[in-house]
Motif scaffolding. Structure first.
Motif, PDB file in Angstrom:
ATOM      1  N   MET A 108      18.632 -24.710  27.122  1.00 34.84           N
ATOM      2  CA  MET A 108      17.594 -24.484  28.130  1.00 34.84           C
ATOM      3  C   MET A 108      16.530 -23.509  27.656  1.00 34.84           C
ATOM      4  N   VAL A 109      16.790 -22.871  26.511  1.00 34.21           N
ATOM      5  CA  VAL A 109      15.884 -21.830  26.027  1.00 34.21           C
ATOM      6  C   VAL A 109      15.249 -22.275  24.712  1.00 34.21           C
ATOM      7  N   GLY A 110      13.955 -22.031  24.583  1.00 32.75           N
ATOM      8  CA  GLY A 110      13.270 -22.297  23.320  1.00 32.75           C
ATOM      9  C   GLY A 110      12.562 -21.035  22.868  1.00 32.75           C
ATOM     10  N   MET A 111      12.295 -20.939  21.561  1.00 27.82           N
ATOM     11  CA  MET A 111      11.699 -19.695  21.064  1.00 27.82           C
ATOM     12  C   MET A 111      10.650 -19.965  19.994  1.00 27.82           C
ATOM     13  N   VAL A 112       9.600 -19.158  20.044  1.00 33.72           N
ATOM     14  CA  VAL A 112       8.566 -19.186  19.008  1.00 33.72           C
ATOM     15  C   VAL A 112       8.559 -17.813  18.348  1.00 33.72           C
ATOM     16  N   PHE A 113       8.546 -17.818  17.001  1.00 36.12           N
ATOM     17  CA  PHE A 113       8.745 -16.588  16.256  1.00 36.12           C
ATOM     18  C   PHE A 113       7.427 -16.028  15.709  1.00 36.12           C
ATOM     19  N   GLN A 114       7.464 -14.750  15.408  1.00 43.40           N
ATOM     20  CA  GLN A 114       6.293 -14.101  14.822  1.00 43.40           C
ATOM     21  C   GLN A 114       5.890 -14.766  13.507  1.00 43.40           C
ATOM     22  N   SER A 115       6.891 -15.126  12.683  1.00 40.45           N
ATOM     23  CA  SER A 115       6.569 -15.686  11.364  1.00 40.45           C
ATOM     24  C   SER A 115       6.752 -17.205  11.342  1.00 40.45           C
ATOM     25  N   PHE A 116       6.595 -17.853  12.474  1.00 34.95           N
ATOM     26  CA  PHE A 116       6.589 -19.320  12.656  1.00 34.95           C
ATOM     27  C   PHE A 116       7.941 -19.971  12.386  1.00 34.95           C
ATOM     28  N   ASN A 117       8.509 -19.652  11.198  1.00 35.30           N
ATOM     29  CA  ASN A 117       9.812 -20.219  10.817  1.00 35.30           C
ATOM     30  C   ASN A 117       9.852 -21.738  10.847  1.00 35.30           C
ATOM     31  N   LEU A 118       8.773 -22.375  10.424  1.00 31.52           N
ATOM     32  CA  LEU A 118       8.804 -23.840  10.288  1.00 31.52           C
ATOM     33  C   LEU A 118       9.688 -24.200   9.097  1.00 31.52           C
ATOM     34  N   PHE A 119      10.154 -25.458   9.068  1.00 31.76           N
ATOM     35  CA  PHE A 119      10.937 -25.915   7.929  1.00 31.76           C
ATOM     36  C   PHE A 119       9.963 -26.341   6.824  1.00 31.76           C
ATOM     37  N   PRO A 120       9.929 -25.610   5.705  1.00 37.30           N
ATOM     38  CA  PRO A 120       8.863 -25.821   4.722  1.00 37.30           C
ATOM     39  C   PRO A 120       8.939 -27.161   3.999  1.00 37.30           C
ATOM     40  N   HIS A 121      10.135 -27.772   3.954  1.00 39.89           N
ATOM     41  CA  HIS A 121      10.298 -29.013   3.202  1.00 39.89           C
ATOM     42  C   HIS A 121      10.081 -30.234   4.078  1.00 39.89           C
ATOM     43  N   MET A 122       9.723 -30.032   5.335  1.00 42.56           N
ATOM     44  CA  MET A 122       9.492 -31.158   6.231  1.00 42.56           C
ATOM     45  C   MET A 122       8.019 -31.197   6.641  1.00 42.56           C
ATOM     46  N   THR A 123       7.538 -32.419   6.903  1.00 45.85           N
ATOM     47  CA  THR A 123       6.187 -32.536   7.411  1.00 45.85           C
ATOM     48  C   THR A 123       6.149 -32.009   8.844  1.00 45.85           C
ATOM     49  N   VAL A 124       4.923 -31.879   9.347  1.00 42.18           N
ATOM     50  CA  VAL A 124       4.739 -31.437  10.722  1.00 42.18           C
ATOM     51  C   VAL A 124       5.508 -32.351  11.667  1.00 42.18           C
TER      52      VAL A 124
ATOM     53  N   ASP B 136      20.093 -31.116   6.830  1.00 41.82           N
ATOM     54  CA  ASP B 136      18.662 -31.390   6.946  1.00 41.82           C
ATOM     55  C   ASP B 136      17.781 -30.185   6.631  1.00 41.82           C
ATOM     56  N   VAL B 137      18.284 -28.994   6.909  1.00 36.38           N
ATOM     57  CA  VAL B 137      17.411 -27.820   6.804  1.00 36.38           C
ATOM     58  C   VAL B 137      17.807 -26.888   5.667  1.00 36.38           C
ATOM     59  N   ILE B 138      19.082 -26.484   5.647  1.00 31.81           N
ATOM     60  CA  ILE B 138      19.468 -25.409   4.732  1.00 31.81           C
ATOM     61  C   ILE B 138      19.654 -25.930   3.301  1.00 31.81           C
ATOM     62  N   LEU B 139      20.453 -27.004   3.133  1.00 31.37           N
ATOM     63  CA  LEU B 139      20.737 -27.468   1.769  1.00 31.37           C
ATOM     64  C   LEU B 139      19.489 -27.910   0.998  1.00 31.37           C
ATOM     65  N   PRO B 140      18.596 -28.676   1.621  1.00 33.10           N
ATOM     66  CA  PRO B 140      17.408 -29.066   0.846  1.00 33.10           C
ATOM     67  C   PRO B 140      16.636 -27.864   0.310  1.00 33.10           C
ATOM     68  N   GLN B 141      16.641 -26.785   1.076  1.00 31.46           N
ATOM     69  CA  GLN B 141      15.933 -25.594   0.608  1.00 31.46           C
ATOM     70  C   GLN B 141      16.756 -24.815  -0.405  1.00 31.46           C
ATOM     71  N   PRO B 145      15.892 -24.355  -5.811  1.00 30.65           N
ATOM     72  CA  PRO B 145      15.904 -23.307  -6.842  1.00 30.65           C
ATOM     73  C   PRO B 145      17.115 -23.332  -7.759  1.00 30.65           C
ATOM     74  N   ILE B 146      18.214 -24.007  -7.368  1.00 30.51           N
ATOM     75  CA  ILE B 146      19.406 -23.957  -8.218  1.00 30.51           C
ATOM     76  C   ILE B 146      19.551 -25.177  -9.111  1.00 30.51           C
ATOM     77  N   LEU B 147      18.624 -26.145  -9.003  1.00 32.66           N
ATOM     78  CA  LEU B 147      18.751 -27.340  -9.834  1.00 32.66           C
ATOM     79  C   LEU B 147      18.836 -27.035 -11.320  1.00 32.66           C
ATOM     80  N   PRO B 148      18.012 -26.132 -11.849  1.00 31.99           N
ATOM     81  CA  PRO B 148      18.140 -25.827 -13.278  1.00 31.99           C
ATOM     82  C   PRO B 148      19.527 -25.313 -13.626  1.00 31.99           C
TER      83      PRO B 148
END
Lengths: 274, 219
Positions: A108-124, B136-141, B145-148
């Protein structure tokens, strides 16, 4: 939306409507340091509460324990009448919540963080659809449609296939808001969401929050240093000091006529800085 | 001193290549098992549950602190006493996989630790279950860096395969020694084995670097 306007009194008493969020005697310690000190706070459904105060006063911790990012040492937190860190056992007494029970309430709770914390390896798009698919069990097409609607709402419908690193801070934060909203929370927590942004990028994020406040009956708690925004947007402002709500009231009351010395000192220091 | 006899080298080449297949089989399957098993060892060691974390940690440290040769002896010569009989090749692959799983476990651990706490907080805020969170989130990241480091262990495994000759596995080095004792010529077979390892190691290193680059540009 501003159903409750009588929040100048200590909110420990039970209000007429069941609160959406309730802290009852919540204490959080880090070793010797008490960050939340027998905190009582009730937030009505749809209410917008701004939390201000000096750093280290426990305001971020308030949001973090509500999101279950930190455990509490004493007291009870309730979301929509359900205890968050405890659950009733067979005899009706409260025992520490199981992971499964806690996930139910936490949804029931959602949160938005100061440093965004998006998943960098995923697209928007993937950032926004990941949890609705995995947690809510939405079908891919549904989740995508929901993501597209939300990203249109935050003005980023043309960035669906971008990666977070390709976006400005303000854009990333708007994606983070869309990502949290995609889970349809009843309560949204904003933890200094503009603090990491250049001043000219703050406005676009605050505008999104403003629009959100108008359009949804969403309960919002925000920790902020933007006094102007707090004054204009919030139904109630809580001034935090040393792990407690030192003073609270409507924005006009708290900013216009603060009663306590510590509050006055804080507000004048903030005013001088601007 | 004899000079390098090219005719002899050509004559023994088929026998060496035949054994080389065994070497490659050991390295590839050993690495494949080690990479998967190592991940589970790393996750076990990170577990909040002491009854899982502590024994996993102890096992990893024990295996990392004893020589591969001794472990191979245990698997091949001692375990049959307890009802587990494996062929030399099976025992060799199992032994080398287990040994290197403990090394890759430590690599995974470093990679997992390097994922910022903020990512875990986002995962919690979105209510993702542990399985989806890791997958989906932790392992891909963590993996990027550890592949080498993982690639380097593939090369290490390859170069450790001659140890398996101690438990009668006929891999390329054992074949070379056999040729040597039959013909009393060691120069050609040993040189060729050395070249085999050199070429394969360099090739693998090149492949690993290509994979890294591809992951780099994939984002």
């Amino acid at each position: 939306m501003t159903t409750l306007s009588t929040h100048t009194a200590t909110p420990a008493d039970t209000p007429q409507d069941a609160p959406m969020v309730a802290f009852r005697g919540v204490t959080k310690r880090y070793g010797e340091l008490t960050v939340l000190d027998h905190l009582d706070l009730q937030v009505a459904e749809g209410e917008k509460v701004a939390i201000i105060g000096p750093s280290g006063s426990g305001k971020s911790t308030l949001l973090r324990v509500l999101m279950t990012l930190e455990t509490i040492d004493d007291g009870v937190i309730e979301v929509d009448g359900q205890p968050l860190t405890h659950m009733p056992d067979a005899n009706g007494s409260l025992v520490p919540a199981s992971a499964r029970y806690q996930r139910g309430v936490r949804g029931m709770v959602g949160m938005v963080f100061q440093s965004f914390n998006l998943f960098p390896h995923m697209t928007v798009r993937q950032n926004v659809t990941e949890a609705p698919i995995r947690v809510l069990g939405l079908r891919k097409a549904e989740a995508r449609q929901r993501a597209e609607e939300l990203l249109a709402m935050v003005g980023l419908e043309d960035k669906l296939e971008h990666y977070p690193a390709q976006l400005s801070g303000g854009q990333q934060q708007r994606v983070a808001i869309a990502r949290a909203l995609a889970m349809r929370p009843k309560v949204m927590l904003f933890d200094e969401v503009t603090s990491a942004l250049d001043p000219e990028l703050c406005g676009e994020v605050l505008n999104v929050i403003r629009r959100l406040g108008d359009a949804h009956n969403l309960t919002m708690l925000m920790v902020t240093h933007q006094m102007g925004f707090a004054r204009e947007f919030a139904d109630r402002v809580c001034f935090f000091n040393e792990g407690q709500i030192h003073e609270q009231g409507t924005p006009d009351e708290l900013f216009g006529n603060p009663q306590r010395e510590r509050t006055q000192a804080f507000l004048s220091a903030v005013n001088e800085a601007h | 001193m004899n000079a390098f006899d090219w005719a002899f080298a050509l004559e023994i080449l088929p026998r060496l290549l035949d054994a080389a297949l065994t070497t490659i089989l050991i390295a590839v399957s050993g690495f494949g098992i080690a990479v998967v098993l190592g991940l589970f060892l790393a996750l076990g060691r990170r577990s909040r549950h002491r009854w899982l974390a502590w024994p996993t940690g102890a096992l990893v440290e024990f295996i990392r602190s004893t020589p591969l040769l001794i472990q191979l002896y245990v698997v091949f010569y001692v375990l049959p006493n307890y009802g587990l009989s494996l062929t030399a090749l099976q025992a060799g692959i199992l032994g080398i996989a287990l040994h290197y799983a403990c090394y890759t476990a430590e690599v995974y651990r470093a990679g997992l630790d390097a994922v910022p706490r903020a990512q875990w907080e986002a995962v919690t805020a979105l209510n993702l279950a542990p399985l989806a969170a890791y997958r989906d989130v932790i392992l891909p990241q963590a993996l990027r860096p550890i592949l080498p480091a993982l690639g380097n262990y593939l090369i290490s495994i390859l170069k450790d395969t001659p140890v398996l000759s101690a438990i009668t596995v006929v891999e390329i080095m054992q074949r070379a020694k056999n040729i040597g004792s039959e013909t009393f010529r060691y120069l050609e077979p040993i040189t060729m084995v050395g070249l085999f390892f050199l070429i394969l190691s360099l090739g693998l290193a090149w492949l690993v670097r290509r994979l890294e680059n591809r992951l780099e540009t994939a984002r």
